[in-house]
Design an enzyme around this catalytic site. Sequence first.
Site, PDB file in Angstrom:
ATOM      1  N   ASN A   9       0.870  -1.171   0.000  1.00 13.56           N
ATOM      2  CA  ASN A   9       0.000   0.000   0.000  1.00 13.56           C
ATOM      3  C   ASN A   9       0.911   1.226   0.000  1.00 13.56           C
ATOM      4  O   ASN A   9       1.457   1.606   1.026  1.00 13.56           O
ATOM      5  CB  ASN A   9      -0.875  -0.047   1.260  1.00 13.56           C
ATOM      6  CG  ASN A   9      -1.881   1.079   1.311  1.00 13.56           C
ATOM      7  OD1 ASN A   9      -1.812   2.029   0.528  1.00 13.56           O
ATOM      8  ND2 ASN A   9      -2.809   0.973   2.239  1.00 13.56           N
ATOM      9  N   ARG A  90      -2.565  -1.981  -3.475  1.00  9.03           N
ATOM     10  CA  ARG A  90      -3.791  -1.219  -3.246  1.00  9.03           C
ATOM     11  C   ARG A  90      -3.752   0.035  -4.121  1.00  9.03           C
ATOM     12  O   ARG A  90      -2.817   0.826  -4.048  1.00  9.03           O
ATOM     13  CB  ARG A  90      -3.883  -0.807  -1.786  1.00  9.03           C
ATOM     14  CG  ARG A  90      -5.040   0.138  -1.555  1.00  9.03           C
ATOM     15  CD  ARG A  90      -5.100   0.638  -0.141  1.00  9.03           C
ATOM     16  NE  ARG A  90      -6.216   1.567  -0.030  1.00  9.03           N
ATOM     17  CZ  ARG A  90      -6.125   2.757   0.565  1.00  9.03           C
ATOM     18  NH1 ARG A  90      -4.984   3.156   1.072  1.00  9.03           N
ATOM     19  NH2 ARG A  90      -7.174   3.537   0.635  1.00  9.03           N
ATOM     20  N   HIS A 179     -12.684   2.958   0.005  1.00 10.59           N
ATOM     21  CA  HIS A 179     -12.763   1.924   1.056  1.00 10.59           C
ATOM     22  C   HIS A 179     -13.518   0.689   0.556  1.00 10.59           C
ATOM     23  O   HIS A 179     -14.014  -0.109   1.364  1.00 10.59           O
ATOM     24  CB  HIS A 179     -13.542   2.425   2.304  1.00 10.59           C
ATOM     25  CG  HIS A 179     -12.829   3.437   3.138  1.00 10.59           C
ATOM     26  ND1 HIS A 179     -13.525   4.379   3.859  1.00 10.59           N
ATOM     27  CD2 HIS A 179     -11.527   3.668   3.377  1.00 10.59           C
ATOM     28  CE1 HIS A 179     -12.676   5.149   4.525  1.00 10.59           C
ATOM     29  NE2 HIS A 179     -11.449   4.735   4.237  1.00 10.59           N
ATOM     30  N   ARG A 238     -11.391  15.393   7.559  1.00 14.93           N
ATOM     31  CA  ARG A 238     -12.194  15.856   6.424  1.00 14.93           C
ATOM     32  C   ARG A 238     -13.604  16.254   6.867  1.00 14.93           C
ATOM     33  O   ARG A 238     -14.180  15.602   7.743  1.00 14.93           O
ATOM     34  CB  ARG A 238     -12.322  14.766   5.363  1.00 14.93           C
ATOM     35  CG  ARG A 238     -11.022  14.330   4.745  1.00 14.93           C
ATOM     36  CD  ARG A 238     -11.296  13.379   3.571  1.00 14.93           C
ATOM     37  NE  ARG A 238     -10.095  12.729   3.133  1.00 14.93           N
ATOM     38  CZ  ARG A 238      -9.877  11.409   3.199  1.00 14.93           C
ATOM     39  NH1 ARG A 238     -10.807  10.592   3.652  1.00 14.93           N
ATOM     40  NH2 ARG A 238      -8.732  10.917   2.772  1.00 14.93           N
ATOM     41  N   GLU A 385      -8.117  -5.172   5.439  1.00  7.72           N
ATOM     42  CA  GLU A 385      -7.954  -4.791   4.038  1.00  7.72           C
ATOM     43  C   GLU A 385      -6.812  -5.536   3.370  1.00  7.72           C
ATOM     44  O   GLU A 385      -6.891  -5.871   2.196  1.00  7.72           O
ATOM     45  CB  GLU A 385      -7.760  -3.271   3.933  1.00  7.72           C
ATOM     46  CG  GLU A 385      -9.065  -2.540   4.211  1.00  7.72           C
ATOM     47  CD  GLU A 385      -8.946  -1.023   4.236  1.00  7.72           C
ATOM     48  OE1 GLU A 385      -8.511  -0.496   5.266  1.00  7.72           O
ATOM     49  OE2 GLU A 385      -9.278  -0.378   3.231  1.00  7.72           O
TER      50      GLU A 385
END
Length: 397
Positions: A9, A90, A179, A238, A385
Amino acid sequence: MPQTVLVINSGSSSLKYQLIDPDSGHSLAQGLVERIGEDIGHIHHRYSVHDVDINEPLPDHATAMKLVLDLFEEVGPPLAEANIVAVGHRIVQGGRYFNGPALVDDRVERLIDELSSLAPLHNPSALVGIKVAQDLLPEIPQVAVFDTAFFQDLPAESALYALDRDVAERYSIRRYGAHGTSHRYVSHRVSEILGGRDLKQIVLHLGNGASASAIIGDRAVDTSMGMTPLEGLVMGTRTGDIDPAVVLYLQRVAGMSVDEVDELLNRRSGMKGLTGDNDMRQVRDIARSGDHSARKRAREALDVYVNRIVKYIGAYTAEMGGLDVITFTAGIGENDIDLRREVCARLEPLGILIDEEANNQRPRHAVTISRKGSVARVMVVPTNEELAIATQAMTVV
Ligand code: ADP
């Protein structure tokens, strides 16, 4: 040695990796590289009982990756003996091209590059990760696993923005979500456990980034992140949903530049903007023991956070025409007992009933936290993940 997948990743200045057995889900080794391109970089590598830290300049991803491969040789496990059958990367943005994992070839690389305009911080560094892995592990197939893939087939009613069609099409503006690897993994686990077909699910992935998705059977029908991960739930830094006119106002009236607004909405807002801290544990601490005004701000921030989640649950229930199960996952979803209680308390008038005792844990495996008589089940399912990327990579090699 069982077959393994090396999952990578790559971020703009970081790189996470894990060597994983996709069949058992067992992680054989893992590590994190940070501060690539800064004066002093840092690598943490963990294998069995060995924990190794390295601090030295890491000018680029290639240098970092080379050092990581050296660590596999020196600390273990040696890669030649690790039976790696794929490297799974990823990739944040797969645009309209990818609805599943893809074996990397020239075309796939070109498309990932083309999609960089939609994910300027992520796709370019992922491409670097792919190139470096190709150079250093030329015999092993590279697989791209896209965060957006699970949402590529969203129905038009949730994928389209009500924007001038010509503009939207010319600039590829639509809801892509993010996601997706986690939403797919968690919803599949729920279906496996409950054994139902066409279950109506809401998955709440609440980490530093946060997103909700509505899933019927194995198909996502809506998700809260939009063209970028900025839309939707309140996150660590965010805003989530905000009137887009605020952006215009900040530029016209506050004289902020495009980059300043970008930084404000993506990095200085959310829980950090409301409380000064983006880490939910700290926010909870402030809400408990800060001075009067800090406490009030933290409580307000938590209320905004919970309210946004409740709003999405209501909306998605109506969209799906019913609800069978709500699942909490990721750092906050798995660990913040109070948050789950607060969200479910707001749903009690709708017949969703939580079992306080079952909720009072930070489970390492899937559990149900609703009680008998609840109109929908509530679960906590730890996401993974890396395992999801490894499993998906195996499907194309
Ligand atoms: P990401 O992968 O998006 O960086 P994670 O899924 O690891 O994020 O989630 C990070 C968040 O989880 C942080 O806000 C952290 O405070 C929160 N978290 C972790 N443990 C707890 C806990 N015990 N209580 C509340 N929040 C927690």
